[in-house]
Design a protein around this motif. Structure first.
Motif, PDB file in Angstrom:
ATOM      1  N   GLN A 123       0.829  -1.203   0.000  1.00  0.00           N
ATOM      2  CA  GLN A 123       0.000   0.000   0.000  1.00  0.00           C
ATOM      3  C   GLN A 123       0.866   1.257   0.000  1.00  0.00           C
ATOM      4  O   GLN A 123       0.568   2.223  -0.693  1.00  0.00           O
ATOM      5  CB  GLN A 123      -0.946  -0.013   1.204  1.00  0.00           C
ATOM      6  N   ASP A 124       1.951   1.226   0.759  1.00  0.00           N
ATOM      7  CA  ASP A 124       2.883   2.350   0.771  1.00  0.00           C
ATOM      8  C   ASP A 124       3.499   2.549  -0.616  1.00  0.00           C
ATOM      9  O   ASP A 124       3.625   3.688  -1.083  1.00  0.00           O
ATOM     10  CB  ASP A 124       3.976   2.114   1.813  1.00  0.00           C
ATOM     11  N   ASP A 125       3.853   1.449  -1.261  1.00  0.00           N
ATOM     12  CA  ASP A 125       4.397   1.529  -2.623  1.00  0.00           C
ATOM     13  C   ASP A 125       3.384   2.152  -3.579  1.00  0.00           C
ATOM     14  O   ASP A 125       3.744   2.975  -4.422  1.00  0.00           O
ATOM     15  CB  ASP A 125       4.815   0.145  -3.130  1.00  0.00           C
ATOM     16  N   LEU A 126       2.126   1.766  -3.445  1.00  0.00           N
ATOM     17  CA  LEU A 126       1.078   2.309  -4.307  1.00  0.00           C
ATOM     18  C   LEU A 126       0.919   3.812  -4.085  1.00  0.00           C
ATOM     19  O   LEU A 126       0.775   4.586  -5.036  1.00  0.00           O
ATOM     20  CB  LEU A 126      -0.246   1.584  -4.078  1.00  0.00           C
ATOM     21  N   ILE A 127       0.967   4.227  -2.840  1.00  0.00           N
ATOM     22  CA  ILE A 127       0.874   5.657  -2.537  1.00  0.00           C
ATOM     23  C   ILE A 127       2.036   6.397  -3.187  1.00  0.00           C
ATOM     24  O   ILE A 127       1.856   7.453  -3.797  1.00  0.00           O
ATOM     25  CB  ILE A 127       0.839   5.897  -1.015  1.00  0.00           C
ATOM     26  N   ARG A 128       3.229   5.833  -3.102  1.00  0.00           N
ATOM     27  CA  ARG A 128       4.406   6.472  -3.706  1.00  0.00           C
ATOM     28  C   ARG A 128       4.269   6.565  -5.232  1.00  0.00           C
ATOM     29  O   ARG A 128       4.635   7.574  -5.836  1.00  0.00           O
ATOM     30  CB  ARG A 128       5.671   5.724  -3.334  1.00  0.00           C
ATOM     31  N   VAL A 129       3.701   5.524  -5.846  1.00  0.00           N
ATOM     32  CA  VAL A 129       3.474   5.557  -7.292  1.00  0.00           C
ATOM     33  C   VAL A 129       2.503   6.686  -7.633  1.00  0.00           C
ATOM     34  O   VAL A 129       2.710   7.437  -8.593  1.00  0.00           O
ATOM     35  CB  VAL A 129       2.950   4.190  -7.805  1.00  0.00           C
ATOM     36  N   CYS A 130       1.450   6.821  -6.846  1.00  0.00           N
ATOM     37  CA  CYS A 130       0.474   7.889  -7.072  1.00  0.00           C
ATOM     38  C   CYS A 130       1.124   9.260  -6.923  1.00  0.00           C
ATOM     39  O   CYS A 130       0.857  10.165  -7.719  1.00  0.00           O
ATOM     40  CB  CYS A 130      -0.691   7.750  -6.090  1.00  0.00           C
ATOM     41  N   LEU A 131       1.972   9.400  -5.930  1.00  0.00           N
ATOM     42  CA  LEU A 131       2.652  10.677  -5.716  1.00  0.00           C
ATOM     43  C   LEU A 131       3.645  10.965  -6.836  1.00  0.00           C
ATOM     44  O   LEU A 131       3.707  12.084  -7.360  1.00  0.00           O
ATOM     45  CB  LEU A 131       3.366  10.690  -4.365  1.00  0.00           C
ATOM     46  N   ASN A 132       4.412   9.957  -7.214  1.00  0.00           N
ATOM     47  CA  ASN A 132       5.418  10.139  -8.260  1.00  0.00           C
ATOM     48  C   ASN A 132       4.805  10.412  -9.627  1.00  0.00           C
ATOM     49  O   ASN A 132       5.448  11.015 -10.488  1.00  0.00           O
ATOM     50  CB  ASN A 132       6.355   8.926  -8.330  1.00  0.00           C
ATOM     51  N   SER A 133       3.564   9.987  -9.823  1.00  0.00           N
ATOM     52  CA  SER A 133       2.903  10.225 -11.101  1.00  0.00           C
ATOM     53  C   SER A 133       2.525  11.696 -11.267  1.00  0.00           C
ATOM     54  O   SER A 133       2.249  12.152 -12.364  1.00  0.00           O
ATOM     55  CB  SER A 133       1.636   9.373 -11.212  1.00  0.00           C
ATOM     56  N   GLY A 134       2.490  12.404 -10.143  1.00  0.00           N
ATOM     57  CA  GLY A 134       2.100  13.805 -10.180  1.00  0.00           C
ATOM     58  C   GLY A 134       0.608  14.024 -10.062  1.00  0.00           C
ATOM     59  O   GLY A 134       0.144  15.156 -10.002  1.00  0.00           O
ATOM     60  N   SER A 192      -0.054  14.955  -2.194  1.00  0.00           N
ATOM     61  CA  SER A 192       0.305  14.503  -0.849  1.00  0.00           C
ATOM     62  C   SER A 192      -0.329  13.148  -0.555  1.00  0.00           C
ATOM     63  O   SER A 192      -1.295  12.740  -1.217  1.00  0.00           O
ATOM     64  CB  SER A 192      -0.161  15.517   0.200  1.00  0.00           C
ATOM     65  N   THR A 193       0.212  12.503   0.465  1.00  0.00           N
ATOM     66  CA  THR A 193      -0.341  11.221   0.904  1.00  0.00           C
ATOM     67  C   THR A 193      -1.792  11.387   1.346  1.00  0.00           C
ATOM     68  O   THR A 193      -2.641  10.553   1.044  1.00  0.00           O
ATOM     69  CB  THR A 193       0.498  10.651   2.059  1.00  0.00           C
ATOM     70  N   SER A 194      -2.083  12.467   2.035  1.00  0.00           N
ATOM     71  CA  SER A 194      -3.457  12.668   2.506  1.00  0.00           C
ATOM     72  C   SER A 194      -4.431  12.795   1.344  1.00  0.00           C
ATOM     73  O   SER A 194      -5.579  12.336   1.435  1.00  0.00           O
ATOM     74  CB  SER A 194      -3.556  13.875   3.437  1.00  0.00           C
ATOM     75  N   LYS A 195      -3.987  13.367   0.237  1.00  0.00           N
ATOM     76  CA  LYS A 195      -4.874  13.467  -0.927  1.00  0.00           C
ATOM     77  C   LYS A 195      -5.120  12.094  -1.548  1.00  0.00           C
ATOM     78  O   LYS A 195      -6.224  11.814  -2.028  1.00  0.00           O
ATOM     79  CB  LYS A 195      -4.307  14.445  -1.944  1.00  0.00           C
ATOM     80  N   VAL A 196      -4.125  11.225  -1.516  1.00  0.00           N
ATOM     81  CA  VAL A 196      -4.311   9.851  -2.006  1.00  0.00           C
ATOM     82  C   VAL A 196      -5.324   9.130  -1.120  1.00  0.00           C
ATOM     83  O   VAL A 196      -6.253   8.489  -1.612  1.00  0.00           O
ATOM     84  CB  VAL A 196      -2.974   9.074  -2.039  1.00  0.00           C
ATOM     85  N   VAL A 197      -5.177   9.273   0.184  1.00  0.00           N
ATOM     86  CA  VAL A 197      -6.084   8.612   1.132  1.00  0.00           C
ATOM     87  C   VAL A 197      -7.498   9.156   0.974  1.00  0.00           C
ATOM     88  O   VAL A 197      -8.473   8.394   0.956  1.00  0.00           O
ATOM     89  CB  VAL A 197      -5.574   8.764   2.581  1.00  0.00           C
ATOM     90  N   ARG A 198      -7.653  10.462   0.827  1.00  0.00           N
ATOM     91  CA  ARG A 198      -8.994  11.039   0.639  1.00  0.00           C
ATOM     92  C   ARG A 198      -9.647  10.521  -0.638  1.00  0.00           C
ATOM     93  O   ARG A 198     -10.850  10.226  -0.655  1.00  0.00           O
ATOM     94  CB  ARG A 198      -8.922  12.564   0.628  1.00  0.00           C
ATOM     95  N   ALA A 199      -8.859  10.396  -1.699  1.00  0.00           N
ATOM     96  CA  ALA A 199      -9.407   9.862  -2.950  1.00  0.00           C
ATOM     97  C   ALA A 199      -9.860   8.419  -2.756  1.00  0.00           C
ATOM     98  O   ALA A 199     -10.924   8.023  -3.247  1.00  0.00           O
ATOM     99  CB  ALA A 199      -8.371   9.952  -4.070  1.00  0.00           C
TER     100      ALA A 199
END
Length: 58
Positions: free
Chosen positions: A7-18, A22-29
């Protein structure tokens, strides 16, 4: 909050994609997707009941 390494890796992929700033925006989505999926079901899941009750009061 505890998450798996995957899950942490997935969050990092989402962040790196632009796509997310932030992590909180990934979690909110992710939470919005859960809410959308669960409210489409015929029966209201127990985890959604308190949120829906608060929404009804507003």
């Amino acid at each position: 909050m505890s998450i798996t390494r995957e899950q942490d890796d997935l969050i990092r992929v989402c962040l790196n994609s632009g796509r997310f700033a932030s992590t909180s925006k990934v979690v909110r989505a992710a939470l919005r997707l859960i809410e959308r999926d669960e409210t489409r079901e015929p029966g209201l899941p127990l985890c959604m009941a308190p949120a829906m009750q608060l929404q009804d009061r507003v």
